[in-house]
Design an enzyme around this catalytic site. Structure first.
Site, PDB file in Angstrom:
ATOM      1  CE  LYS A  48      -3.959  -2.102  -0.104  1.00  0.00           C
ATOM      2  NZ  LYS A  48      -4.922  -1.959  -1.195  1.00  0.00           N
TER       3      LYS A  48
HETATM    4  C1  LIG Z   1      -2.951  -7.433   3.873  1.00  0.00           C
HETATM    5  C2  LIG Z   1      -3.568  -7.168   2.543  1.00  0.00           C
HETATM    6  N1  LIG Z   1      -3.479  -8.105   1.609  1.00  0.00           N
HETATM    7  C3  LIG Z   1      -4.046  -7.940   0.393  1.00  0.00           C
HETATM    8  C4  LIG Z   1      -4.729  -6.795   0.072  1.00  0.00           C
HETATM    9  C5  LIG Z   1      -5.360  -6.694  -1.290  1.00  0.00           C
HETATM   10  O1  LIG Z   1      -4.728  -5.743  -2.135  1.00  0.00           O
HETATM   11  P1  LIG Z   1      -5.604  -4.891  -3.109  1.00  0.00           P
HETATM   12  O2  LIG Z   1      -6.457  -3.969  -2.272  1.00  0.00           O
HETATM   13  O3  LIG Z   1      -4.640  -4.127  -3.956  1.00  0.00           O
HETATM   14  O4  LIG Z   1      -6.470  -5.802  -3.895  1.00  0.00           O
HETATM   15  C6  LIG Z   1      -4.841  -5.780   1.030  1.00  0.00           C
HETATM   16  C7  LIG Z   1      -5.618  -4.575   0.732  1.00  0.00           C
HETATM   17  O5  LIG Z   1      -6.277  -3.980   1.533  1.00  0.00           O
HETATM   18  C8  LIG Z   1      -4.233  -5.962   2.292  1.00  0.00           C
HETATM   19  O6  LIG Z   1      -4.300  -5.018   3.252  1.00  0.00           O
END
Ligand SMILES: Cc1ncc(COP(=O)(O)O)c(C=O)c1O
Length: 346
Positions: A48
């Protein structure tokens, strides 16, 4: 970085260019080669960081953000941490509406990074005024000059990964990647990364990991939003109870669902087999690999890249706590890896 000095101007210069690390033991029975893109190497310890920096710098370029502006977001923790980190360096106020499913550790971390945190009930519908989506919208309308990042419905979430994660993986694999496996929450990671990679090689396969209790897989297959699919689950950041426009469903070939219990055990197994202390969704993604390998998805020529979104330290009170695992009933079933006894010397 300053010329001739091994020094960075600030922590934000370390975002991106995360390593691709071969998985050796956990995948040894499977056909093909497996590589993890380990996003915990970002300074905020998750993927993120990429979207926080990209979206905030886009808003600066467009003149939307001014010094002292407030940035507002909904987050299960990681995006909030990254936005708070970027806000500290760039001098913005940061307000975060967080799901009550997020661990106390995550909430404390956000506060440590200077964010103002609102904790909202997890198991209410997205249009309920108490949901973190609605709370963030309300705070945005009430806070003059604020910017709402809105990661679930912001196309820039996809662009951030199109411009960084995708090109990095293409370069790191010298274009030999055959499969991308990634968790889908907002869908930004999988969509942006896949959009770039499929532009280079349209034959490449893209597989999303979804949770039981989420609507994404069924929506992908039927284009129908089925609220009957929704029920509470424990994995944070994976799956959804709404359809995010930051997911490009066309670019994803298929979804696989994984369970809370299998994913938790696989996250623990990653630490013990690969020495990779990564988060719950990294366990979920690897659990997805196991299911796909069992189905025969891969062959000897497969070069599979799996994205590990964050670091294990964020789950000490959950997946990596024997007490938590016990409370969930995860130790008394088919799984072989059990609680590891501690010996107290008196
Ligand atoms: C720990 C974790 N894994 C996976 C994701 C998924 O990523 P994306 O939001 O880009 O699909 C997030 C997103 O909030 C996350 O915080």
């Amino acid at each position: 970085m300053k010329e001739d000095l091994q020094v960075y101007d600030n922590v934000l210069q370390l975002i991106g260019n995360t390593p691709l690390i071969q998985l050796n033991k956990i995948t040894q029975e499977f056909k093909g080669e497996f590589f993890a893109k380990v996003e915990a190497f970002n300074p905020g310890h998750s993927a993120k960081d990429r979207i926080a920096l990209y979206i905030i710098e886009e808003a600066e370029r467009k003149g939307i953000l001014k010094p002292g502006s407030t940035i507002i977001e909904t987050t299960s923790g990681n995006t909030g941490f990254s936005i708070a980190m970027v806000s500290v360096i760039k001098g913005y106020e940061c307000i975060l509406a967080v799901s009550s499913k997020a661990s106390n550790d995550k909430i404390d971390m956000l506060k440590t990074m200077g964010a103002k945190v609102y904790v909202c009930p997890a198991h209410v519908s997205a249009d309920d005024p108490r949901s973190y989506y609605q709370v963030a919208k309300r705070l945005h309308s009430e806070t003059k000059g604020s910017v709402y990042i809105n990661q679930y419905f912001n196309e820039l979430n996809i662009d951030a990964h199109f411009n960084s994660t995708g090109p990095e993986i293409w370069k790191q694999t010298e274009g030999k990647i055959t499969h991308l496996v990634a968790c889908s929450g907002t869908g930004g990671t999988i969509s942006g990364t896949a959009r770039y990679l499929k532009q280079q090689n349209p034959e490449m396969k893209v597989i999303g990991i979804d949770a039981y209790g989420s609507v994404l897989k069924k929506y992908h297959e039927t284009k129908e939003f089925d609220s009957g699919e929704i029920y509470p689950y424990r994995i944070e950041g994976l799956g959804k109870n709404l359809i995010p426009s930051a997911t490009d469903f066309e670019i994803i070939d298929r979804f696989v669902k994984v369970s809370d219990e299998d994913s938790a055990h696989t996250a623990r197994e990653l630490a013990k087999t690969e020495g990779l202390f990564v988060g719950y969704t990294s366990g979920a993604a690897t659990q997805g690999l196991k299911q796909l390998a069992e189905e025969g998805e891969f062959d000897e020529n497969s070069n599979v890249v799996v994205i590990f979104p964050d670091h294990g330290s964020r789950y000490m009170g959950k997946v990596f706590s024997d007490d938590w695992m016990e409370e969930q009933g995860f130790f008394d079933t088919k799984n072989e890896i059990e609680a590891q006894p501690i010996e107290f010397i008196k």
